[in-house]
Motif scaffolding. Structure first.
Motif, mmCIF file in Angstrom:
data_model
loop_
_atom_site.group_PDB
_atom_site.id
_atom_site.type_symbol
_atom_site.label_atom_id
_atom_site.label_comp_id
_atom_site.label_asym_id
_atom_site.label_seq_id
_atom_site.Cartn_x
_atom_site.Cartn_y
_atom_site.Cartn_z
ATOM 1 N N THR A 204 0.842 -1.084 -0.009
ATOM 2 C CA THR A 204 -0.019 -0.048 0.088
ATOM 3 C C THR A 204 0.877 1.054 -0.177
ATOM 4 O O THR A 204 0.506 2.357 -0.543
ATOM 5 N N ILE A 205 1.962 1.414 0.735
ATOM 6 C CA ILE A 205 2.824 2.511 0.949
ATOM 7 C C ILE A 205 3.440 2.639 -0.578
ATOM 8 O O ILE A 205 3.645 3.740 -1.056
ATOM 9 N N PHE A 206 3.905 1.372 -1.075
ATOM 10 C CA PHE A 206 4.556 1.515 -2.656
ATOM 11 C C PHE A 206 3.617 2.196 -3.615
ATOM 12 O O PHE A 206 3.839 3.200 -4.446
ATOM 13 N N CYS A 207 2.282 1.512 -3.477
ATOM 14 C CA CYS A 207 1.250 2.211 -4.314
ATOM 15 C C CYS A 207 1.108 3.701 -4.164
ATOM 16 O O CYS A 207 0.914 4.242 -5.282
ATOM 17 N N TYR A 208 1.079 4.156 -3.043
ATOM 18 C CA TYR A 208 0.952 5.633 -2.712
ATOM 19 C C TYR A 208 2.193 6.318 -3.317
ATOM 20 O O TYR A 208 2.262 7.534 -3.754
ATOM 21 N N ARG A 220 -2.261 -4.655 -5.280
ATOM 22 C CA ARG A 220 -1.847 -5.942 -5.389
ATOM 23 C C ARG A 220 -0.710 -6.281 -5.933
ATOM 24 O O ARG A 220 0.095 -7.019 -5.796
ATOM 25 N N LYS A 221 -0.501 -5.297 -7.241
ATOM 26 C CA LYS A 221 0.548 -5.351 -8.074
ATOM 27 C C LYS A 221 1.880 -4.992 -7.653
ATOM 28 O O LYS A 221 2.818 -5.171 -8.089
ATOM 29 N N GLN A 222 2.037 -4.431 -6.489
ATOM 30 C CA GLN A 222 3.126 -3.705 -5.834
ATOM 31 C C GLN A 222 4.091 -5.074 -5.322
ATOM 32 O O GLN A 222 3.639 -5.929 -4.830
ATOM 33 N N ILE A 223 5.370 -4.598 -5.194
ATOM 34 C CA ILE A 223 6.154 -5.554 -4.486
ATOM 35 C C ILE A 223 5.932 -5.350 -3.112
ATOM 36 O O ILE A 223 5.394 -4.180 -2.655
ATOM 37 N N ARG A 224 6.235 -6.505 -2.273
ATOM 38 C CA ARG A 224 6.210 -6.329 -0.742
ATOM 39 C C ARG A 224 7.336 -5.844 -0.015
ATOM 40 O O ARG A 224 7.506 -6.080 1.171
ATOM 41 N N PHE A 225 8.516 -5.878 -0.810
ATOM 42 C CA PHE A 225 9.807 -5.865 -0.136
ATOM 43 C C PHE A 225 10.203 -4.238 -0.054
ATOM 44 O O PHE A 225 10.354 -3.560 -1.053
ATOM 45 N N HIS A 226 10.166 -3.481 1.071
ATOM 46 C CA HIS A 226 10.413 -2.072 1.236
ATOM 47 C C HIS A 226 11.755 -1.775 1.974
ATOM 48 O O HIS A 226 11.747 -2.367 3.013
ATOM 49 N N THR A 304 7.274 -11.149 5.429
ATOM 50 C CA THR A 304 6.303 -10.486 4.651
ATOM 51 C C THR A 304 5.668 -11.467 3.878
ATOM 52 O O THR A 304 6.355 -12.390 3.203
ATOM 53 N N LYS A 305 4.521 -11.603 3.718
ATOM 54 C CA LYS A 305 3.912 -12.573 2.846
ATOM 55 C C LYS A 305 2.846 -11.914 1.907
ATOM 56 O O LYS A 305 2.382 -10.891 2.341
ATOM 57 N N GLU A 306 2.416 -12.577 0.950
ATOM 58 C CA GLU A 306 1.565 -11.971 -0.107
ATOM 59 C C GLU A 306 0.131 -12.065 0.647
ATOM 60 O O GLU A 306 -0.443 -12.662 0.882
ATOM 61 N N PRO A 307 -0.482 -10.681 0.694
ATOM 62 C CA PRO A 307 -1.807 -10.681 1.339
ATOM 63 C C PRO A 307 -3.172 -10.860 0.475
ATOM 64 O O PRO A 307 -2.962 -11.165 -0.601
ATOM 65 N N GLU A 338 13.318 4.028 -8.312
ATOM 66 C CA GLU A 338 12.148 3.121 -9.001
ATOM 67 C C GLU A 338 12.249 1.775 -8.552
ATOM 68 O O GLU A 338 12.650 0.965 -9.175
ATOM 69 N N PRO A 339 11.403 1.635 -7.461
ATOM 70 C CA PRO A 339 11.079 -0.101 -7.043
ATOM 71 C C PRO A 339 10.203 -0.663 -8.204
ATOM 72 O O PRO A 339 9.318 0.156 -8.737
ATOM 73 N N ILE A 340 10.351 -1.758 -8.284
ATOM 74 C CA ILE A 340 9.634 -2.569 -9.315
ATOM 75 C C ILE A 340 8.278 -3.092 -8.654
ATOM 76 O O ILE A 340 8.064 -3.005 -7.606
ATOM 77 N N THR A 341 7.311 -3.761 -9.604
ATOM 78 C CA THR A 341 6.146 -3.953 -9.168
ATOM 79 C C THR A 341 6.333 -5.583 -9.413
ATOM 80 O O THR A 341 6.992 -6.095 -10.338
ATOM 81 N N ASP A 342 5.123 -6.444 -8.678
ATOM 82 C CA ASP A 342 5.292 -7.719 -9.058
ATOM 83 C C ASP A 342 5.064 -8.084 -10.739
ATOM 84 O O ASP A 342 5.303 -9.185 -11.111
ATOM 85 N N ASP A 343 4.211 -7.389 -11.304
ATOM 86 C CA ASP A 343 4.167 -7.570 -12.671
ATOM 87 C C ASP A 343 5.254 -7.697 -13.553
ATOM 88 O O ASP A 343 5.552 -8.293 -14.859
ATOM 89 N N SER A 344 6.641 -7.067 -13.198
ATOM 90 C CA SER A 344 7.630 -6.676 -14.269
ATOM 91 C C SER A 344 8.770 -7.428 -13.254
ATOM 92 O O SER A 344 10.132 -7.274 -14.010
ATOM 93 N N THR A 345 8.383 -7.964 -12.158
ATOM 94 C CA THR A 345 9.592 -8.448 -11.515
ATOM 95 C C THR A 345 10.030 -10.028 -11.772
ATOM 96 O O THR A 345 9.022 -11.038 -11.958
ATOM 97 N N SER A 346 11.264 -10.483 -11.786
ATOM 98 C CA SER A 346 11.486 -11.941 -11.594
ATOM 99 C C SER A 346 12.398 -12.449 -10.500
ATOM 100 O O SER A 346 13.557 -12.226 -10.526
#
Length: 348
Positions: A204-208, A220-226, A304-307, A338-346
């Motif tokens: 949520t913080i990354f989305c903002y 949901r599509k943001q990465i969870r590692f901050h 952290t886990k996927e919520p 520029e943090p990545i999102t889950d849609d573009s990460t490997s």
């Protein structure tokens, strides 16, 4: 493990916010510059929003000085998190989300006789015992284990070499204890849910910060590692402790027992340095900050886990409640961070 991708493959982060948070029992706390709120789910369709207020202990300008501010910040954050956690626990039990054992006759008598005073006393004793256990495991045990096992084998080594080996031994053992504890805790069902809420907080913080509308789909599509996570702070502080240990003699004034005492006295220095490193990693994206952030980001794979969507809804509600209208939470605009999102990460 890939946390960052090439610049052209990443979505630009628009800003950095001072808003932070923590996972609760079936809820999330968000802390903004003007308001702190906890969003607690009480049933499938209802989320209670509660303002959390804790007066800061350290108010003078002295506690705003770099290195010093980390100590004040950690203490105030712990107090705030404890209060928010208590609120969420009460709401979860009232809603029947957490099972509460039937108190025994003796416990009922204690409650009738002493009331809240007894609970406060129990919590104070538990806190003292918790601190004592942490100091024993992370300060005194590593030093004594080295003295019992390794020190006799290197008695003829130069002091500088022995100090280097002892600091490395202590540091590695602390990391093993820390990660081992976190892995064990993560296997508990209740803690798995807390870690999922932790992931929702980060996303949520990354989305903002990416300047996207706060919706479940966008979060949901943001990465969870901050990089500004408390887990990263703990890992960095442990690593800083290895460096600090290089400057402490193996037996100050000829007494080996004094080394862990000196480490304990230097704990504020380690905390202060760890805090500054985390702030640096949160504000800048370069080769140095990526190296500093990597151990903490690895650790977040445990904490952290996927919520689930209902957890994200809690995070969004708490986040919206603390965003100030005047933009006073924005630390900087950062087209190069520029943090990545889950849609573009490997990630692997």
């Amino acid at each position: 493990m890939v946390i960052y991708m090439k610049k052209q493959d990443r979505k630009k982060q628009k800003k950095i916010t001072s808003i932070g948070g923590s996972a609760l029992i079936e809820g999330i706390m968000m802390r903004g510059p003007k308001r702190t709120a906890a969003a607690c789910r009480v049933d499938k369709d209802t989320i209670d929003l509660v303002d959390i207020e804790v007066k800061p202990v350290f108010k003078s300008k002295f506690w705003k000085i770099p290195l010093i501010r980390g100590i004040a910040g950690m203490i105030d954050s712990m107090r705030l998190s404890y209060k928010a956690l208590s609120v969420s626990a009460d709401k979860a039990m009232a809603a029947g989300l957490v099972e509460e054992e039937e108190p025994s006759k003796f416990e009922k008598w204690l409650d009738r006789t002493f009331g809240d005073k007894l609970m406060n006393a129990i919590m104070a004793v538990a806190s003292v015992l918790g601190v004592a256990l942490a100091l024993g495991l992370f300060v005194f045990l590593p030093s004594k284990l080295f003295d019992w096992t390794i020190a006799p084998q290197i008695s003829d080594w130069a002091e500088s070499s022995a100090r280097l080996l002892k600091s490395a031994f202590e540091g590695v053992l602390k990391l093993v204890l820390f990660f081992g504890y976190m892995i064990l805790v993560s296997q508990m069902n209740d803690m798995k849910r807390v870690f999922m809420y932790h992931g929702a907080e980060h996303k949520t913080i990354f989305c903002y910060e990416n300047d996207e509308e706060l919706t479940v789909e966008n979060v949901r599509k943001q990465i969870r590692f901050h990089p500004r996570c408390g887990t990263s702070f703990l890992v960095v502080t442990l690593l800083v402790g290895i460096i600090v240990g290089l400057f402490i003699p193996t037996a100050p004034f000829g007494l080996k027992i004094l080394r862990p005492v000196f480490r304990l006295l230097l704990l504020p220095v380690m905390v202060g340095l760890g805090y500054e490193f985390i702030k640096l990693c949160g504000r800048h994206d370069n080769i140095v900050t990526r190296i500093l952030a990597t151990p903490g980001l690895w650790a977040q794979r445990i904490t952290t886990k996927e919520p689930k969507d209902e957890m994200i809804e809690c995070a969004i509600k708490a986040m919206k409640a603390v965003i100030p209208e005047d933009g006073s939470d924005i630390l900087s605009c950062c087209p190069d961070l520029e943090p990545i999102t889950d849609d573009s990460t490997s990630a692997r």
